[in-house]
Design a protein around this motif. Structure first.
Motif, short mmCIF file in Angstrom:
data_model
loop_
_atom_site.label_atom_id
_atom_site.label_comp_id
_atom_site.label_asym_id
_atom_site.label_seq_id
_atom_site.Cartn_x
_atom_site.Cartn_y
_atom_site.Cartn_z
N GLU A 54 33.62 12.22 -5.25
CA GLU A 54 33.01 11.14 -6.04
C GLU A 54 31.54 11.45 -6.32
O GLU A 54 30.87 12.09 -5.52
CB GLU A 54 33.07 9.82 -5.26
CG GLU A 54 34.46 9.32 -4.95
CD GLU A 54 35.10 8.55 -6.09
OE1 GLU A 54 34.40 8.22 -7.07
OE2 GLU A 54 36.31 8.29 -6.00
N GLN A 55 31.06 10.94 -7.44
CA GLN A 55 29.65 11.08 -7.79
C GLN A 55 28.79 10.56 -6.64
O GLN A 55 29.08 9.52 -6.05
CB GLN A 55 29.34 10.30 -9.06
CG GLN A 55 27.92 10.48 -9.54
CD GLN A 55 27.67 9.78 -10.86
OE1 GLN A 55 28.14 8.68 -11.09
NE2 GLN A 55 26.92 10.43 -11.73
N GLY A 56 27.75 11.31 -6.29
CA GLY A 56 26.82 10.89 -5.25
C GLY A 56 27.19 11.30 -3.84
O GLY A 56 26.40 11.11 -2.91
N CYS A 57 28.38 11.87 -3.64
CA CYS A 57 28.79 12.26 -2.28
C CYS A 57 27.91 13.42 -1.78
O CYS A 57 27.25 14.11 -2.56
CB CYS A 57 30.27 12.63 -2.23
SG CYS A 57 30.66 14.20 -3.02
N ASP A 58 27.91 13.61 -0.48
CA ASP A 58 27.06 14.64 0.14
C ASP A 58 27.32 16.03 -0.43
O ASP A 58 26.39 16.79 -0.68
CB ASP A 58 27.26 14.67 1.66
CG ASP A 58 26.70 13.43 2.34
OD1 ASP A 58 25.89 12.70 1.72
OD2 ASP A 58 27.08 13.19 3.51
N GLU A 59 28.60 16.38 -0.62
CA GLU A 59 28.94 17.71 -1.11
C GLU A 59 28.36 17.96 -2.51
O GLU A 59 27.85 19.05 -2.78
CB GLU A 59 30.46 17.91 -1.14
CG GLU A 59 31.12 17.93 0.21
CD GLU A 59 31.59 16.55 0.69
OE1 GLU A 59 32.43 16.51 1.59
OE2 GLU A 59 31.11 15.53 0.15
N LEU A 60 28.45 16.95 -3.38
CA LEU A 60 27.92 17.13 -4.74
C LEU A 60 26.39 17.16 -4.74
O LEU A 60 25.78 17.87 -5.54
CB LEU A 60 28.45 16.06 -5.68
CG LEU A 60 29.93 16.17 -6.03
CD1 LEU A 60 30.34 15.07 -6.99
CD2 LEU A 60 30.28 17.54 -6.59
N GLN A 61 25.78 16.40 -3.85
CA GLN A 61 24.32 16.45 -3.74
C GLN A 61 23.87 17.84 -3.28
O GLN A 61 22.92 18.41 -3.81
CB GLN A 61 23.81 15.37 -2.79
CG GLN A 61 23.94 13.97 -3.37
CD GLN A 61 23.47 12.90 -2.40
OE1 GLN A 61 22.76 13.16 -1.44
NE2 GLN A 61 23.88 11.66 -2.65
N LYS A 62 24.59 18.40 -2.31
CA LYS A 62 24.29 19.75 -1.83
C LYS A 62 24.48 20.78 -2.95
O LYS A 62 23.65 21.67 -3.14
CB LYS A 62 25.19 20.09 -0.64
CG LYS A 62 25.00 21.49 -0.10
CD LYS A 62 25.98 21.79 1.02
CE LYS A 62 25.95 23.25 1.39
NZ LYS A 62 27.02 23.63 2.30
N LEU A 63 25.56 20.63 -3.72
CA LEU A 63 25.83 21.54 -4.82
C LEU A 63 24.72 21.47 -5.87
O LEU A 63 24.26 22.50 -6.37
CB LEU A 63 27.20 21.22 -5.45
CG LEU A 63 27.70 22.16 -6.53
CD1 LEU A 63 27.82 23.59 -6.03
CD2 LEU A 63 29.05 21.66 -7.06
N ALA A 64 24.26 20.27 -6.17
CA ALA A 64 23.15 20.10 -7.13
C ALA A 64 21.89 20.78 -6.62
O ALA A 64 21.16 21.42 -7.39
CB ALA A 64 22.91 18.61 -7.39
N GLN A 65 21.64 20.69 -5.32
CA GLN A 65 20.46 21.35 -4.72
C GLN A 65 20.59 22.86 -4.81
O GLN A 65 19.61 23.55 -5.13
CB GLN A 65 20.30 20.93 -3.26
CG GLN A 65 19.85 19.50 -3.08
CD GLN A 65 19.87 19.06 -1.62
OE1 GLN A 65 20.37 19.76 -0.74
NE2 GLN A 65 19.33 17.87 -1.36
N ILE A 66 21.77 23.39 -4.53
CA ILE A 66 22.00 24.83 -4.61
C ILE A 66 21.67 25.34 -6.02
O ILE A 66 21.11 26.41 -6.19
CB ILE A 66 23.46 25.19 -4.24
CG1 ILE A 66 23.71 24.96 -2.75
CG2 ILE A 66 23.79 26.63 -4.62
CD1 ILE A 66 25.18 25.04 -2.37
N HIS A 67 22.02 24.52 -7.02
CA HIS A 67 21.77 24.90 -8.42
C HIS A 67 20.39 24.47 -8.91
O HIS A 67 20.09 24.61 -10.10
CB HIS A 67 22.87 24.33 -9.32
CG HIS A 67 24.14 25.12 -9.26
ND1 HIS A 67 24.35 26.25 -10.02
CD2 HIS A 67 25.26 24.96 -8.51
CE1 HIS A 67 25.54 26.74 -9.76
NE2 HIS A 67 26.11 25.98 -8.84
N LYS A 68 19.59 23.93 -8.00
CA LYS A 68 18.22 23.51 -8.31
C LYS A 68 18.15 22.50 -9.46
O LYS A 68 17.26 22.56 -10.31
CB LYS A 68 17.35 24.74 -8.61
CG LYS A 68 17.22 25.68 -7.41
CD LYS A 68 16.39 26.89 -7.74
CE LYS A 68 16.13 27.82 -6.60
NZ LYS A 68 17.08 28.05 -5.59
N LEU A 69 19.11 21.56 -9.47
CA LEU A 69 19.07 20.48 -10.45
C LEU A 69 18.05 19.44 -9.99
O LEU A 69 17.83 19.27 -8.78
CB LEU A 69 20.46 19.84 -10.59
CG LEU A 69 21.58 20.76 -11.08
CD1 LEU A 69 22.91 20.01 -11.11
CD2 LEU A 69 21.26 21.33 -12.45
#
Length: 180
Positions: A54-69
């Motif tokens: 789901e949007q906002g979950c920990d995994e997606l937040q981590k993925l966004a950080q990895i991609h420097k979003l």
């Protein structure tokens, strides 16, 4: 014109949400890789588990950080895919692992690629609601993939790997849902 492109993006985003949700479950994947031009064949079987993110979950937040979003950017949804693969012809364990996917607009963010452990992005589109097409480029290679949902129990996948305009490998997959 700007509102039209936003409308199109919204349609793509709703389709990727639905596609990931319909892919949730455990799958048995049988696939064959053809190395070109010599035709060497490799047969694999994998047990795959797909979980919707789901949007906002920990995994997606981590993925966004990895991609420097930017912190204000939220991936709209995603999927976590885990697998355990066996080389059928050699009857031995080949690989196991997991990967994260997150979508925003028509870009699919991944924490790793097919042939790299580094984060990659793919352009995606839907020629129809049950068929997801991806194009990923890194390290001089192009990966074109088509995933097609067939009813609720089957998926097909095809991957074509090219370098310098020459096709190097074709992967063909049939996946049967074991548990939804």
């Amino acid at each position: 014109m700007k509102s039209l492109s936003k409308l199109v993006r919204t349609v793509d985003e709703s389709q990727i949400i639905e596609f990931f949700q319909e892919s949730v479950g455990e799958w048995c994947s049988q696939r064959r890789y053809y190395t070109l031009p010599d035709g060497e064949t490799k047969e694999m079987m994998s047990m795959i588990t797909i979980r919707f993110l789901e949007q906002g979950c920990d995994e997606l937040q981590k993925l966004a950080q990895i991609h420097k979003l930017a912190e204000s950017v939220f991936l709209i949804c995603g999927a976590e895919v885990t697998w355990c693969s066996t080389d059928v012809l050699k009857n031995r364990s080949e690989s196991e692992g997991s990967t994260l996917f997150g979508a925003l607009g028509n870009i699919l963010y991944r924490d790793r690629g097919f042939a790299t452990s580094k984060p990659v992005t793919a352009q995606y589109n839907f020629p129809n609601p049950k068929t997801l097409c991806l194009r990923t480029e890194y390290n001089g290679s192009v990966f074109e993939e088509e995933l097609k949902l067939i009813g609720s129990k089957y998926r097909t996948r095809q991957t074509i790997i090219s370098r310098a305009g020459e096709q190097l490998m074709i992967g063909q997959y049939i996946e049967k849902r074991i548990v939804q």
